[in-house]
Design a protein around this motif. Structure first.
Motif, PDB file in Angstrom:
ATOM      1  N   VAL A  67      10.831  -2.593  -6.645  1.00 46.06           N
ATOM      2  CA  VAL A  67      10.121  -1.974  -5.519  1.00 46.06           C
ATOM      3  C   VAL A  67      11.008  -0.938  -4.835  1.00 46.06           C
ATOM      4  N   GLU A  68      12.259  -1.305  -4.577  1.00 51.62           N
ATOM      5  CA  GLU A  68      13.181  -0.384  -3.911  1.00 51.62           C
ATOM      6  C   GLU A  68      13.341   0.899  -4.712  1.00 51.62           C
ATOM      7  N   LYS A  69      13.476   0.754  -6.027  1.00 51.50           N
ATOM      8  CA  LYS A  69      13.674   1.918  -6.888  1.00 51.50           C
ATOM      9  C   LYS A  69      12.468   2.849  -6.839  1.00 51.50           C
ATOM     10  N   LEU A  70      11.285   2.274  -6.890  1.00 49.86           N
ATOM     11  CA  LEU A  70      10.072   3.087  -6.885  1.00 49.86           C
ATOM     12  C   LEU A  70       9.787   3.669  -5.506  1.00 49.86           C
ATOM     13  N   GLN A  71      10.061   2.906  -4.456  1.00 52.57           N
ATOM     14  CA  GLN A  71       9.846   3.419  -3.100  1.00 52.57           C
ATOM     15  C   GLN A  71      10.771   4.587  -2.806  1.00 52.57           C
ATOM     16  N   HIS A  72      11.964   4.553  -3.400  1.00 55.39           N
ATOM     17  CA  HIS A  72      12.918   5.649  -3.204  1.00 55.39           C
ATOM     18  C   HIS A  72      12.345   6.972  -3.700  1.00 55.39           C
ATOM     19  N   LEU A  73      11.434   6.897  -4.671  1.00 58.79           N
ATOM     20  CA  LEU A  73      10.802   8.105  -5.201  1.00 58.79           C
ATOM     21  C   LEU A  73       9.595   8.543  -4.374  1.00 58.79           C
ATOM     22  N   GLY A  74       9.243   7.741  -3.384  1.00 56.03           N
ATOM     23  CA  GLY A  74       8.160   8.131  -2.488  1.00 56.03           C
ATOM     24  C   GLY A  74       6.767   7.824  -2.978  1.00 56.03           C
ATOM     25  N   GLY A  75       6.651   6.981  -3.978  1.00 58.45           N
ATOM     26  CA  GLY A  75       5.330   6.637  -4.484  1.00 58.45           C
ATOM     27  C   GLY A  75       4.619   5.613  -3.630  1.00 58.45           C
ATOM     28  N   LYS A  76       3.355   5.438  -3.917  1.00 57.76           N
ATOM     29  CA  LYS A  76       2.584   4.380  -3.281  1.00 57.76           C
ATOM     30  C   LYS A  76       2.860   3.094  -4.052  1.00 57.76           C
ATOM     31  N   THR A 100       3.120  -2.522  -8.616  1.00 55.19           N
ATOM     32  CA  THR A 100       2.371  -1.345  -9.036  1.00 55.19           C
ATOM     33  C   THR A 100       2.840  -0.150  -8.211  1.00 55.19           C
ATOM     34  N   ALA A 101       2.757   1.029  -8.802  1.00 61.73           N
ATOM     35  CA  ALA A 101       3.167   2.247  -8.102  1.00 61.73           C
ATOM     36  C   ALA A 101       2.319   3.404  -8.598  1.00 61.73           C
ATOM     37  N   GLU A 102       2.145   4.395  -7.722  1.00 62.79           N
ATOM     38  CA  GLU A 102       1.336   5.561  -8.067  1.00 62.79           C
ATOM     39  C   GLU A 102       2.058   6.828  -7.616  1.00 62.79           C
ATOM     40  N   PHE A 178       2.636   2.942 -12.481  1.00 66.75           N
ATOM     41  CA  PHE A 178       3.464   1.907 -13.078  1.00 66.75           C
ATOM     42  C   PHE A 178       2.843   0.544 -12.825  1.00 66.75           C
ATOM     43  N   ILE A 179       2.984  -0.335 -13.803  1.00 70.73           N
ATOM     44  CA  ILE A 179       2.694  -1.749 -13.599  1.00 70.73           C
ATOM     45  C   ILE A 179       3.835  -2.525 -14.248  1.00 70.73           C
ATOM     46  N   ILE A 180       4.640  -3.185 -13.418  1.00 68.63           N
ATOM     47  CA  ILE A 180       5.850  -3.869 -13.870  1.00 68.63           C
ATOM     48  C   ILE A 180       5.731  -5.353 -13.524  1.00 68.63           C
ATOM     49  N   GLU A 181       5.903  -6.196 -14.519  1.00 67.22           N
ATOM     50  CA  GLU A 181       5.764  -7.636 -14.299  1.00 67.22           C
ATOM     51  C   GLU A 181       7.080  -8.373 -14.526  1.00 67.22           C
TER      52      GLU A 181
END
Length: 493
Positions: A67-76, A100-102, A178-181
């Motif tokens: 989550v931290e990695k994806l949030q750093h990119l500014g995604g939803k 999940t991220a968009e 992204f969908i990461i499980e």
């Protein structure tokens, strides 16, 4: 939905739709590769073993790092609760949330969804590792650590690919989800229900799904278009009410182990032919197009034989060997529970023994049909023995195979991306193993899927000394950057 025209894709490629800053993006990757290695080091350090309940807190921490990695990119970014896991003792424990991220929401653009997982197989130094499995170790350009190849580096490579576009202020050519499980290694508990629940929301605008949870066959890059399924069985033979001493009781009872080994021997011949009636009836024919794919594949049988440490293989030519590895069913006996296996010379007659075996099945086999064929066969063979012991057979896994069309524009885009990133043509291959989530995605979302691997053929997945080479990790990131561009060339209605 797409107007899936190979001709359109090829015309666009021939017209030179190439100016998207690929050289600039790859230079960015090269200048940040040590950061990428450090990111992998931090992820490998997390013992995200989904099979060990005592490490469940580590698994939750792993999902937070994603989550931290994806949030750093500014995604939803969202963490989706997928419920509880019931343990054998009846207690429950929370499943790791699915992330999940968009990135991007342009309705005129193609939308791709990248699937990955960040849980790992068990690993201990005492298992035979040369290094600490949870301390990423760089030796001669190889990054050793549990989960390095399966599947943490590929997930990170996709994130790095998106980040490169953003850092250089180059518009993403497609919308990326992204969908990461965190439960893939133990069956993706709860994920199928989550996909079903979100097929009309998160997946509603997804055009294509990309999976990079696989590897190359050789040093040549590959595109994967099929996997085998897996029917996993337990066959239990029970006799006396307790274990017996072979000196006292040997010769007076019909032993469960003898019965079990006897019926197992009726499933497969020494030359590998499956002897269970009907098993081969549904296997699809080996088409001429598929035969041609096999001719072009880079595969050295002598190197393969030496790598796995055998004197002789089952088949003596490349095409036949690969066909039986990928697109024909196989029977494998994995172990016998209840048998004496510890060091020493214990003279025991086990009262109850359970064989564990699997049948890797292929299109167009149906797990329910395979279950009946196997059960009927073993009971028939057991009856011939006229044994007083009791036989129980049950199938505990029935994962279906997955197959895509390698002529689909997704694969044309894959070929173009490999050509751009590696200056070579890819092998078109199938996987002998099983990735059940591919079939779930296909059945539930009805989206087209491509498997785009960056793992090496010698990465040692699930084994001691698992690794990801620096080359595959860094150049694989460039491949993903190129693929996002190439797949954007597929036209939308």
């Amino acid at each position: 939905m797409k107007n899936n025209s190979v001709a359109v894709v090829l015309l666009l490629l021939a017209a030179g739709v190439h100016s998207f800053g690929f050289d600039e993006l790859t230079r960015y990757v090269d200048t940040h590769k040590e950061e990428y290695v450090q990111a992998l080091r931090e992820w490998v350090a997390v013992e995200s073993d989904s099979s060990d309940i005592t490490k469940r807190s580590e698994l939750h921490r792993m999902m937070e790092l994603v989550v931290e990695k994806l949030q750093h990119l500014g995604g939803k970014v969202e963490m989706v609760d997928i419920g509880m896991q019931e343990l054998p003792d009846g207690s429950t424990v929370a499943l790791p949330k699915v992330v999940t991220a968009e990135f991007g929401s342009n309705v005129s653009d193609v939308t791709v969804c990248v699937y990955g997982h960040v849980d790992v197989q068990p690993a201990q130094k005492e298992d035979g590792w040369s290094t600490d499995p949870y301390n990423l170790t760089d030796i001669n350009g190889n990054l050793y650590g549990r989960g390095a190849s399966d599947n943490k580096a590929p997930v990170l490579a996709w994130i790095h690919a998106v980040e490169a576009y953003q850092a250089l202020k180059i518009d993403l050519p497609v919308n990326v989800k992204f969908i990461i499980e965190g439960m893939e290694e133990t069956g993706s508990n709860g994920l199928a229900a989550m996909i079903e629940a979100q097929k009309d929301t998160f997946f509603s605008d997804v055009d294509y799904i990309i999976i990079s949870d696989c590897g190359w066959l050789s040093s040549r890059p590959a595109l994967t278009y099929g996997t085998r399924g897996n029917c996993y069985f337990l066959a239990e033979v029970e006799g006396p009410k307790q274990d017996l001493h072979s000196g006292v009781h040997g010769g007076t009872v019909i032993e469960p182990m003898t019965d079990l080994i006897g019926i197992l021997d009726t499933m497969i011949s020494p030359d590998g032919s499956i002897l269970i009636p009907g098993i081969m009836d549904a296997v699809s024919a080996f088409s001429h197009d598929e035969w041609r794919f096999y001719q072009d594949i880079e595969f050295d049988m002598d190197s393969y034989r030496a790598k796995i440490g055998v004197d002789q293989l089952m088949y003596n030519n490349k095409t036949e060997l690969l066909a039986h590895r990928w697109r024909y069913p196989t029977v494998s006996i994995h172990g016998i529970e209840g048998a004496f296996s510890a060091p020493g010379t214990k003279t025991v007659i086990p009262a109850k023994v359970t064989a564990k075996f699997s049948i890797r099945q292929v299109p167009d086999m149906d797990p329910a049909v395979v279950e009946k064929q196997v059960t009927d066969h073993l009971h028939s063979e057991f009856a011939k023995r006229k044994s007083p012991n009791k036989l129980k057979v049950r199938m505990v896994i029935g994962a279906k195979p997955w197959l895509a069309d390698p002529k689909h524009p997704l694969y044309q885009a894959g070929k173009a991306a490999v050509k751009r990133a590696f200056n070579t043509e890819p092998d078109l291959i199938r996987e002998g193993g099983t990735i059940p989530i591919a079939r779930t995605f296909q059945d539930v979302t009805e989206k087209n899927i491509i498997m785009l691997p960056i793992g090496g053929f010698d990465d040692g997945l699930h084994s001691q000394n698992e690794k990801m080479s620096r080359y595959n990790y860094i150049e694989g990131t460039k491949l993903f950057i190129a693929y996002l561009h190439e797949v954007a060339q597929i036209t939308k209605d």
